[in-house]
Design a protein around this motif. Structure first.
Motif, short mmCIF file in Angstrom:
data_model
loop_
_atom_site.label_atom_id
_atom_site.label_comp_id
_atom_site.label_asym_id
_atom_site.label_seq_id
_atom_site.Cartn_x
_atom_site.Cartn_y
_atom_site.Cartn_z
N LEU A 202 0.82 -1.21 0.00
CA LEU A 202 0.00 0.00 0.00
C LEU A 202 0.86 1.26 0.00
CD1 LEU A 202 -2.78 -1.06 2.55
CD2 LEU A 202 -3.09 -0.67 0.09
N PHE A 203 2.01 1.18 0.62
CA PHE A 203 2.91 2.33 0.69
C PHE A 203 3.65 2.56 -0.62
CE2 PHE A 203 7.05 4.24 1.83
CZ PHE A 203 6.60 5.42 2.42
N LEU A 204 4.03 1.48 -1.33
CA LEU A 204 4.92 1.61 -2.48
C LEU A 204 4.22 1.54 -3.84
CD1 LEU A 204 8.00 -0.54 -1.37
CD2 LEU A 204 7.78 1.95 -1.34
N TYR A 205 3.17 0.72 -3.96
CA TYR A 205 2.59 0.54 -5.28
C TYR A 205 1.71 1.73 -5.69
CZ TYR A 205 0.08 -1.12 -9.32
OH TYR A 205 -0.43 -1.20 -10.59
N ARG A 206 1.86 2.13 -6.94
CA ARG A 206 1.01 3.15 -7.53
C ARG A 206 0.77 2.79 -8.99
NH1 ARG A 206 1.07 4.16 -2.95
NH2 ARG A 206 1.07 6.15 -1.84
N ASP A 207 -0.39 3.16 -9.53
CA ASP A 207 -0.62 3.06 -10.96
C ASP A 207 0.22 4.12 -11.66
OD1 ASP A 207 -2.34 0.89 -11.02
OD2 ASP A 207 -4.16 2.11 -10.88
N PRO A 208 0.49 3.93 -12.96
CA PRO A 208 1.42 4.84 -13.65
C PRO A 208 1.14 6.33 -13.50
CG PRO A 208 0.91 2.97 -15.04
CD PRO A 208 0.03 2.85 -13.83
N LEU A 209 -0.11 6.74 -13.69
CA LEU A 209 -0.42 8.16 -13.64
C LEU A 209 -0.39 8.73 -12.22
CD1 LEU A 209 -3.28 8.51 -16.29
CD2 LEU A 209 -0.84 8.96 -16.55
N ASN A 210 -0.36 7.86 -11.22
CA ASN A 210 -0.28 8.31 -9.83
C ASN A 210 1.11 8.15 -9.24
OD1 ASN A 210 -3.06 8.87 -9.76
ND2 ASN A 210 -3.55 6.75 -9.25
N CYS A 211 2.04 7.68 -10.05
CA CYS A 211 3.40 7.42 -9.58
C CYS A 211 4.29 8.63 -9.86
CB CYS A 211 3.97 6.18 -10.26
SG CYS A 211 5.63 5.73 -9.71
N LYS A 212 4.87 9.20 -8.82
CA LYS A 212 5.70 10.39 -8.96
C LYS A 212 7.12 10.06 -9.42
CE LYS A 212 3.17 12.96 -5.40
NZ LYS A 212 3.26 13.66 -4.09
N LYS A 213 7.50 8.79 -9.36
CA LYS A 213 8.87 8.40 -9.69
C LYS A 213 9.03 7.84 -11.09
CE LYS A 213 10.25 7.62 -4.90
NZ LYS A 213 10.87 6.69 -3.92
N VAL A 214 7.98 7.86 -11.88
CA VAL A 214 8.08 7.40 -13.26
C VAL A 214 8.25 8.62 -14.16
CG1 VAL A 214 5.57 7.41 -13.59
CG2 VAL A 214 7.01 5.97 -15.04
N SER A 215 9.13 8.52 -15.15
CA SER A 215 9.39 9.65 -16.04
C SER A 215 8.33 9.75 -17.13
CB SER A 215 10.77 9.49 -16.69
OG SER A 215 10.77 8.36 -17.56
N LYS A 216 8.24 10.92 -17.74
CA LYS A 216 7.31 11.11 -18.85
C LYS A 216 7.68 10.22 -20.02
CE LYS A 216 6.19 15.92 -17.72
NZ LYS A 216 6.25 17.34 -18.19
N GLU A 217 9.00 10.01 -20.20
CA GLU A 217 9.45 9.16 -21.30
C GLU A 217 9.01 7.71 -21.11
OE1 GLU A 217 12.21 12.67 -21.02
OE2 GLU A 217 11.31 11.26 -19.60
N GLU A 218 9.09 7.23 -19.88
CA GLU A 218 8.67 5.85 -19.63
C GLU A 218 7.15 5.72 -19.79
OE1 GLU A 218 9.25 2.15 -16.49
OE2 GLU A 218 9.67 4.19 -15.81
N LEU A 219 6.41 6.72 -19.33
CA LEU A 219 4.96 6.69 -19.51
C LEU A 219 4.60 6.66 -20.99
CD1 LEU A 219 3.57 9.22 -16.85
CD2 LEU A 219 3.14 6.76 -16.95
N ALA A 220 5.29 7.48 -21.78
CA ALA A 220 5.02 7.51 -23.21
C ALA A 220 5.37 6.18 -23.86
CB ALA A 220 5.81 8.64 -23.86
N TYR A 221 6.47 5.58 -23.43
CA TYR A 221 6.89 4.29 -23.96
C TYR A 221 5.84 3.22 -23.67
CZ TYR A 221 9.40 -0.15 -24.19
OH TYR A 221 9.78 -1.44 -24.45
#
Length: 269
Positions: A202-221
């Motif tokens: 619950l502390f670590l998992y987030r969906d992509p759009l709610n994750c602050k540690k994922v880059s825009k490039e990875e989201l686009a990929y």
């Protein structure tokens, strides 16, 4: 006119074609590692009763028929709860669904260590089956939103390994607990580990759009590759007719029959 791309166009094309390993972040693989650990715990809490059974039966005076009913109880509620569990995973997301499910089944696992006879064990195994049902729908959903289509097969195979890693890695340790202490410690230890990891999830998992540690490039990929990134924010209406629709396809029947055969053999042995 020359068909040679301009420097700006060539640069843009190179960025779009960049392989996954060059992305600024690889957060999807961290999320997959959480799925793997959760799946290991999931299967350990399913099969820990196999380790405890001989000691438990002797201590509580359970005969073979009663033990057979206790063993099968898990599958009854698990099968019945799977479809509603898939709806819950879609409605509330993998983070909340898996977290609540993990903590709930782990708490019931601890309670199995307090069982005093057939009735309590049978009821608790029914509860474990119901509480574990959301796990694999939540797994599938997480992989669908975090991974592009080209990586989804590999990602699924990695977390599915947890089914067998748990048994391979911890059978010896659980048998040691049962022989050194007693069978109740098998359930105490596995249940407590699950509760702790449920909080970590619950502390670590987030969906992509709610994750602050994922880059825009990875989201686009992920999204350009077919990952359903935005679907994690959407709410779709469920209709039982959608379930009936699935059974119009031969592929679904083939998958169901194959799974029935493989699971029957797996659980028997």
């Amino acid at each position: 006119m020359s068909s040679t791309p301009t420097p700006r166009a060539a640069s843009s094309y190179a960025l779009d074609a960049a392989p996954a390993q060059r992305l600024p972040t690889r957060r999807r693989w961290f999320m997959l590692s959480l799925l793997l650990v959760a799946t290991i715990i999931n299967y350990v809490d399913r099969v820990n009763i196999s380790i405890a059974a001989p000691f438990m039966a002797k201590d509580l005076g359970l005969d073979k028929v009663e033990m057979g009913l206790i063993f099968s109880a898990f599958a009854w509620t698990y099968a019945l709860a799977l479809v509603p569990a898939g709806f819950i995973a879609d409605r509330f997301g993998s983070r909340l669904t898996y977290g609540v499910s993990l903590i709930s089944w782990s708490a019931v696992t601890v309670a199995q260590g307090l069982a005093s006879g057939f009735a309590s064990l049978f009821g608790l195994r029914l509860a474990v089956g119901a509480m574990e049902a959301p796990a694999f729908p939540a797994n599938s959903r997480a992989v669908t939103v975090w991974f592009p289509a080209r990586e989804r097969g590999m990602a699924s195979s990695i977390y599915v390994c947890g089914q067998y890693l748990g048994t391979a890695l911890f059978t010896g340790a659980l048998l040691w607990l049962a022989t050194t202490y007693d069978w109740r410690h098998v359930f105490y230890s596995t249940g407590i580990v699950g509760i702790v990891f449920g909080v970590v999830w619950l502390f670590l998992y987030r969906d992509p759009l709610n994750c602050k540690k994922v880059s825009k490039e990875e989201l686009a990929y992920i999204e350009n590759g077919g990952g359903l990134v935005k679907s994690s924010q959407e709410r779709t209406r469920f209709d039982w007719r959608q379930v009936a629709e699935l059974f119009r396809y031969r592929q679904v029947w083939a998958i169901c029959l194959g799974k029935f055969a493989s699971t029957s053999a797996l659980y028997f042995f």
